[in-house]
Design an enzyme around this catalytic site. Structure first.
Site, PDB file in Angstrom:
ATOM      1  N   ASP A  11      40.316  47.815  33.765  1.00  0.00           N
ATOM      2  CA  ASP A  11      41.663  47.396  34.125  1.00  0.00           C
ATOM      3  C   ASP A  11      42.588  48.556  34.424  1.00  0.00           C
ATOM      4  O   ASP A  11      42.521  49.608  33.796  1.00  0.00           O
ATOM      5  CB  ASP A  11      42.256  46.549  32.993  1.00  0.00           C
ATOM      6  CG  ASP A  11      41.669  45.152  32.995  1.00  0.00           C
ATOM      7  OD1 ASP A  11      41.799  44.469  34.024  1.00  0.00           O
ATOM      8  OD2 ASP A  11      41.055  44.757  31.987  1.00  0.00           O
TER       9      ASP A  11
ATOM     10  N   TYR B  27      32.525  35.766  41.031  1.00  0.00           N
ATOM     11  CA  TYR B  27      33.774  36.537  41.030  1.00  0.00           C
ATOM     12  C   TYR B  27      33.554  37.760  41.914  1.00  0.00           C
ATOM     13  O   TYR B  27      32.778  38.641  41.584  1.00  0.00           O
ATOM     14  CB  TYR B  27      34.094  36.952  39.583  1.00  0.00           C
ATOM     15  CG  TYR B  27      35.485  37.526  39.377  1.00  0.00           C
ATOM     16  CD1 TYR B  27      35.993  38.554  40.180  1.00  0.00           C
ATOM     17  CD2 TYR B  27      36.302  37.056  38.350  1.00  0.00           C
ATOM     18  CE1 TYR B  27      37.254  39.073  39.975  1.00  0.00           C
ATOM     19  CE2 TYR B  27      37.570  37.583  38.127  1.00  0.00           C
ATOM     20  CZ  TYR B  27      38.034  38.590  38.944  1.00  0.00           C
ATOM     21  OH  TYR B  27      39.295  39.118  38.736  1.00  0.00           O
TER      22      TYR B  27
ATOM     23  N   GLU C  63      42.699  32.089  34.768  1.00  0.00           N
ATOM     24  CA  GLU C  63      41.917  33.108  34.061  1.00  0.00           C
ATOM     25  C   GLU C  63      42.812  33.643  32.952  1.00  0.00           C
ATOM     26  O   GLU C  63      43.890  34.186  33.218  1.00  0.00           O
ATOM     27  CB  GLU C  63      41.498  34.249  35.013  1.00  0.00           C
ATOM     28  CG  GLU C  63      40.631  35.294  34.317  1.00  0.00           C
ATOM     29  CD  GLU C  63      40.288  36.494  35.201  1.00  0.00           C
ATOM     30  OE1 GLU C  63      40.666  36.502  36.403  1.00  0.00           O
ATOM     31  OE2 GLU C  63      39.665  37.430  34.684  1.00  0.00           O
TER      32      GLU C  63
END
Lengths: 394, 268
Positions: free
Chosen positions: B60, B174, B49
């Site tokens: 994040d 995911y 990734e």
């Protein structure tokens, strides 16, 4: 107008949010729609607006300013007279009632200048909710007084050092906190920005401004105004004034953005006037970005307008021509700040001073039968020190 | 069959699970990123990734925020990253999924972004701020270009929504293992097992788990249930610590990711 099911205003808006938050956004929308049709919720909301905020706010005829500018009749919608000194409290009350309805005991919010942070800390104190405010490190320095106010009312202020240390980074940090604590936390967004349903919710809670103004001008003048003027950062005070006049096509809307040091310098916050279309903070809207789609920092002397995006409904108003968007530089805003102080004895917030500065340009071009309503979105006490520094030789 | 499907097919035949490191492109430099990719592959990574740095990475945590800021400050752009992928393709056929927030893709134009990425040798796209509701235009452009648009499920996703996401996802699903942002955690989230159980009942796509995986013990535990494990922040942190000494960094990364890879591959 209503956004569609995913919160699109035409091509703008939507829900560009991490999956972790999607169920919470859907839950929020459901709770809000129920609250909207619940007479008890509406009654309680109105009760706090009246008894705590001090509504309705006055619609004041600015006679001396009107004479000085020598054109259209100028009315000021006095949101500066609300408790905490700005329009932000309307939305903070509405959303904190929603938070309690949803059983959330902790509220978090982002703030730039500190006005929304203060409004959130205020209602959190009154409703006994745990409150954390995210604020950029640079803004914490610029707005020390508001930081003290928030802490005094029991909120914890969390400094954000990532990125540029300003409002956009505070919003990033509040999103990250919400992603982590979404099960027990309510994110109290302060403007008509972010993922659906926030732009709709904030607009609806701020629409009290335009609803009152409409009734007040009809009572005073027996007709609708020709022009509405308001400053636009994220755009909540402008949308709150404009929205109830949406169907009144003869009423012209003008949103005033911050041109900072001048659009041509690149150091500005005029996302509608000079930005492109993109996706930022959960919504498709106009924003400031570089050739690779990276968000570029905004600049304005006014921390409340210092934001590189804008509410998606404003983007729709822009592309459909329902509203006109103009911009005012830092220097012009300072003149507007002084003009209103000198002619009316009302010190406006620096954000609002942008609307006043544009008013000073447009009112003289209009005839004396015409009517302008300006949203006096906040009072300027918070800005007096920084303006004093700018005007050292004043 | 594209590289992602082919790799999962091969792993399935041998009963192995996929180890998928995440790194931010351009951290500490694009030239070193290229070396890192090759080192990760030699340490046993099955897929990669590769993050396109963004100015406002809301999903994040601190590690990837820092690596993104670093990469942007050092001039990393989507164009240069696609060029890097094209260069890597001279030497490696490891499946590469680009992780990007939506604005850099949208600004370039979803069709041209997907076409350019496919031409460079990219296999999949992971876009954390595009949920299934907003995925239509991007999914269509990705499909036309032959890219997999990989969608995410979270611990907060209810079962009926998981089904909708799994149906729309391509390549794999995911699975975000924690309610939170990316970043190393010490243990495996209790949210994970029920999420994987629900997903198994609704899809045949491989289930790959990311967010919060930082050590071989966790990676091994997750590999017992999932089809793949993504490790990001723990690797990004090691890159950051050694940013001034690429040779030492490659040695350190090789050792760390060999352990992770072994833990994932020898889970049973």
């Amino acid at each position: 107008m209503r956004p569609d099911k995913q919160g699109h205003f035409g091509e703008f808006g939507g829900q560009f949010a991490p999956e972790t938050l999607m169920p919470a956004l859907i839950e929020l929308e459901t709770a809000y729609r129920e609250a909207q049709t619940d007479p008890e919720f509406q009654r309680v909301f109105q009760e706090y607006l009246r008894g705590y905020v001090g509504r309705p706010s006055l619609l004041y005829f600015a006679e001396r300013l009107t004479k000085e500018l020598g054109g259209a009749k100028i009315y000021l919608k006095r949101e500066d007279l609300n408790h905490t000194g700005a329009h932000k409290i309307n939305n903070a009350i509405g959303q904190s009632l929603l938070a309690q309805r949803m059983g959330k005991k902790r509220v978090i919010a982002e703030t730039g200048a500190g006005q929304h942070g203060v409004a959130t800390a205020t209602v959190a104190a009154m409703f006994n909710l745990e409150c954390e405010i995210f604020m950029g490190e640079e803004d914490i320095e610029r707005q020390a007084l508001n930081v003290f106010r928030m802490r005094l009312m029991g909120a914890s202020v969390r400094p954000v050092s990532s990125g540029t240390g300003t409002l956009k980074d505070a919003i990033n940090a509040s999103f990250r906190d919400w992603v982590t604590n979404v099960r027990n936390t309510y994110l109290l967004v302060g403007s008509v920005v972010s993922a659906h349903p926030y732009p709709m919710i904030v607009r609806d809670f701020q629409a009290i401004i335009g609803e009152e103004a409409k009734a007040q001008i009809l009572e005073r003048e027996g007709r609708l105004p020709d022009v509405l003027v308001a400053c636009v950062g994220g755009g909540s005070n402008a949308m709150g004034l404009f929205h109830p006049f949406y169907e009144d096509r003869q009423v012209h809307f003008i949103g005033v953005e911050a041109a900072g040091k001048g659009i041509e310098t690149g150091q500005h916050a005029a996302s509608l006037s000079a930005g492109g279309i993109g996706v930022f903070h959960g919504a498709k809207c106009h924003l400031l970005q570089d050739a690779d789609g990276q968000i570029t920092p905004a600049h304005s002397i006014s921390a409340g307008l210092d934001y590189p995006g804008v509410g998606p409904e404003h983007s729709l108003y822009k592309v459909t021509g329902r509203a006109e968007y103009v911009s005012i530089t830092d220097a012009e805003a300072i003149e507007g700040f002084q003009l209103l102080s000198r002619t009316e004895g009302i010190i406006p917030a620096l954000e609002t001073a942008h609307a006043i500065a544009y008013l000073a340009k447009m009112a003289p071009q209009m005839d004396q039968q015409q009517i302008i309503i300006v949203n006096l979105s906040g009072r300027g006490d918070k800005d007096v020190q920084s303006i004093a520094n700018v005007l050292e030789n004043f | 069959m594209n590289r992602i499907d082919a790799t999962f097919e091969k792993l399935r035949q041998t009963g192995r699970k996929a180890f998928m490191p995440y790194i931010t492109a351009g951290h500490p430099s694009l030239a070193v990123t290229r070396e890192i990719i090759l080192a990760l592959e030699s340490a046993g990574a099955d897929m990669l990734e590769l993050g396109i740095p963004f100015s406002d990475p809301i999903a994040d945590g601190p590690s990837i925020q820092r690596s993104s800021e670093w990469a942007l400050q050092h001039g990393t752009t989507p164009d240069k990253i696609l060029q890097l992928v094209a260069d890597v393709r001279q030497q490696s056929q490891i499946p590469i999924s680009l992780m990007s927030y939506y604005n850099p893709i949208f600004y370039r134009g979803v069709s041209s972004f997907c076409q350019d990425a496919a031409r460079a040798g990219v296999d999949g796209l992971i876009v954390p701020d595009v949920p299934v509701e907003e995925s239509g235009p991007l999914a269509e452009a990705a499909q036309v270009a032959g890219l997999d648009l990989i969608l995410l499920v979270a611990p907060t996703t209810p079962p009926d929504r998981m089904q909708r996401i799994a149906t729309a996802s391509r390549g794999f699903v995911y699975c975000v293992s924690v309610t939170g942002v990316t970043g190393a955690r010490d243990s495996v989230s209790e949210d994970l097992a029920p999420m994987l159980t629900t997903l198994r009942q609704t899809t045949d796509l491989p289930l790959v788990v990311g967010f919060g995986v930082s050590n071989p013990v966790q990676a091994g535990l997750i590999a017992q249930r999932a089809d793949g494990v993504i490790v990001g922040s723990a690797i990004v942190d090691r890159i950051h610590v050694c940013r001034d000494d690429p040779q030492a960094m490659l040695v350190e990364l090789h050792a760390f990711t060999s352990d992770l890879s072994a833990a994932v591959h020898d889970h049973a």
